[in-house]
Design a protein around this motif. Sequence first.
Motif, short mmCIF file in Angstrom:
data_model
loop_
_atom_site.label_atom_id
_atom_site.label_comp_id
_atom_site.label_asym_id
_atom_site.label_seq_id
_atom_site.Cartn_x
_atom_site.Cartn_y
_atom_site.Cartn_z
N VAL A 1 39.29 2.27 87.64
CA VAL A 1 40.70 1.61 87.36
C VAL A 1 41.51 1.59 88.42
O VAL A 1 41.75 2.62 88.69
CB VAL A 1 41.11 2.21 85.85
CG1 VAL A 1 42.56 1.68 85.71
CG2 VAL A 1 40.30 1.94 84.88
N LYS A 2 42.12 0.49 88.68
CA LYS A 2 43.42 0.51 89.45
C LYS A 2 44.34 -0.33 88.71
O LYS A 2 44.22 -1.62 88.64
CB LYS A 2 42.90 0.05 90.66
CG LYS A 2 41.86 0.44 91.45
CD LYS A 2 42.59 1.89 92.38
CE LYS A 2 41.35 2.52 93.26
NZ LYS A 2 41.84 3.23 94.04
N LEU A 3 45.41 0.28 88.20
CA LEU A 3 46.37 -0.48 87.67
C LEU A 3 47.35 -1.36 88.64
O LEU A 3 47.91 -0.64 89.52
CB LEU A 3 47.48 0.37 86.63
CG LEU A 3 48.40 -0.14 85.99
CD1 LEU A 3 48.10 -1.21 84.98
CD2 LEU A 3 49.30 0.53 85.27
N VAL B 1 46.78 -0.82 72.81
CA VAL B 1 46.06 -2.05 72.47
C VAL B 1 44.60 -2.13 73.44
O VAL B 1 43.76 -2.74 73.02
CB VAL B 1 47.03 -3.24 72.75
CG1 VAL B 1 46.25 -4.58 72.81
CG2 VAL B 1 48.23 -3.31 71.78
N VAL B 2 44.94 -1.82 74.55
CA VAL B 2 43.65 -2.15 75.64
C VAL B 2 42.30 -1.33 75.35
O VAL B 2 41.60 -1.90 75.40
CB VAL B 2 44.28 -1.49 77.10
CG1 VAL B 2 42.96 -1.75 78.03
CG2 VAL B 2 45.24 -2.54 77.57
N GLY C 1 40.88 6.37 83.19
CA GLY C 1 41.56 5.78 84.32
C GLY C 1 42.95 5.43 83.99
O GLY C 1 43.86 5.65 84.92
N LEU C 2 43.06 4.38 83.16
CA LEU C 2 44.25 3.96 82.66
C LEU C 2 45.41 4.86 82.19
O LEU C 2 46.57 4.94 82.56
CB LEU C 2 43.91 2.77 81.64
CG LEU C 2 45.07 2.01 81.17
CD1 LEU C 2 46.03 1.42 82.58
CD2 LEU C 2 44.76 0.86 80.19
N ALA C 3 44.72 5.64 81.48
CA ALA C 3 45.57 6.95 80.86
C ALA C 3 46.16 7.88 81.86
O ALA C 3 47.48 8.00 82.07
CB ALA C 3 44.75 7.71 79.80
N ASN D 1 44.54 5.73 90.73
CA ASN D 1 44.35 4.79 89.55
C ASN D 1 45.55 3.65 89.62
O ASN D 1 45.67 2.85 88.62
CB ASN D 1 44.29 5.26 88.05
CG ASN D 1 43.21 6.34 88.11
OD1 ASN D 1 43.23 7.32 88.04
ND2 ASN D 1 41.87 5.64 88.04
N LEU D 2 45.92 3.32 90.74
CA LEU D 2 47.18 2.26 91.09
C LEU D 2 46.40 1.67 92.13
O LEU D 2 46.21 1.93 93.41
CB LEU D 2 48.48 2.93 91.29
CG LEU D 2 49.10 3.90 90.24
CD1 LEU D 2 50.46 4.14 90.66
CD2 LEU D 2 49.31 2.85 88.87
N VAL D 3 46.67 0.34 92.01
CA VAL D 3 46.14 -0.72 93.06
C VAL D 3 47.20 -0.35 94.44
O VAL D 3 48.44 -0.48 94.22
CB VAL D 3 46.26 -2.14 92.84
CG1 VAL D 3 46.01 -3.10 94.02
CG2 VAL D 3 45.30 -2.60 91.87
N GLN D 4 46.71 -0.15 95.42
CA GLN D 4 47.57 0.32 96.68
C GLN D 4 48.05 -1.04 97.37
O GLN D 4 47.31 -2.07 97.76
CB GLN D 4 47.05 1.18 97.61
CG GLN D 4 46.65 2.49 97.08
CD GLN D 4 47.91 3.18 96.84
OE1 GLN D 4 48.88 3.32 97.41
NE2 GLN D 4 48.02 3.78 95.38
N LEU D 5 49.41 -1.32 97.67
CA LEU D 5 49.88 -2.20 98.50
C LEU D 5 49.68 -1.97 99.93
O LEU D 5 49.99 -1.03 100.41
CB LEU D 5 51.49 -2.37 98.06
CG LEU D 5 52.10 -3.58 98.90
CD1 LEU D 5 51.80 -4.72 98.44
CD2 LEU D 5 53.63 -3.36 98.73
#
Length: 167
Positions: free
Chosen positions: A97-99, A147-148, A63-65, A14-18
């Motif tokens: 989700v990808k934070l 908040v989201v 996904g964000l959690a 759930n994280l955007v990969q660099l």
Amino acid sequence: MTEVKINSRLRHRNLVQLVGWCHDKNQFLLVYEYMPNGSLDSHLFGKNITPLKWPVRYKIAIGLASALLYLHEEWEQCVVHRDIKPSNIMLDSGINVKLGDFGLARFVEHELGTRTTVLAGTLGYMAPEYISTGKASKESDVYSFGVVPLEIACGRKAMDGLWNSNT
């Protein structure tokens, strides 16, 4: 450089990969995995967008959690993101989700807790105690996270009511 240092070490679904980066003279370029469905912000607040169905909204919140749990508890160091908001939440082809956007993120040792930092983030998503003390923490990230889902549920920006007394 902060974003490269932090995001290049993190691996979570759930994280955007660099993918890569380039620094040449005064220009700095970051390359991330492609997110065909853009940001959550565009789906919640954009024009001419089909509203998200409730199961999809739930999937996004979960996904964000999961991303936040990884950053705060599951990685070797605690990562305080400091800018959790819909425009930094990307959606892949399966609406997963990808934070992203780790430009304001900071490493914090698990046992040390909060520390004073330069105030950074987006009004409406920053915890009141973070604004008053300047101490970023897991708890201030959790406030932003809270908040989201409210915005996901109602489809309105958290700050809308503060600026327009007719709503």
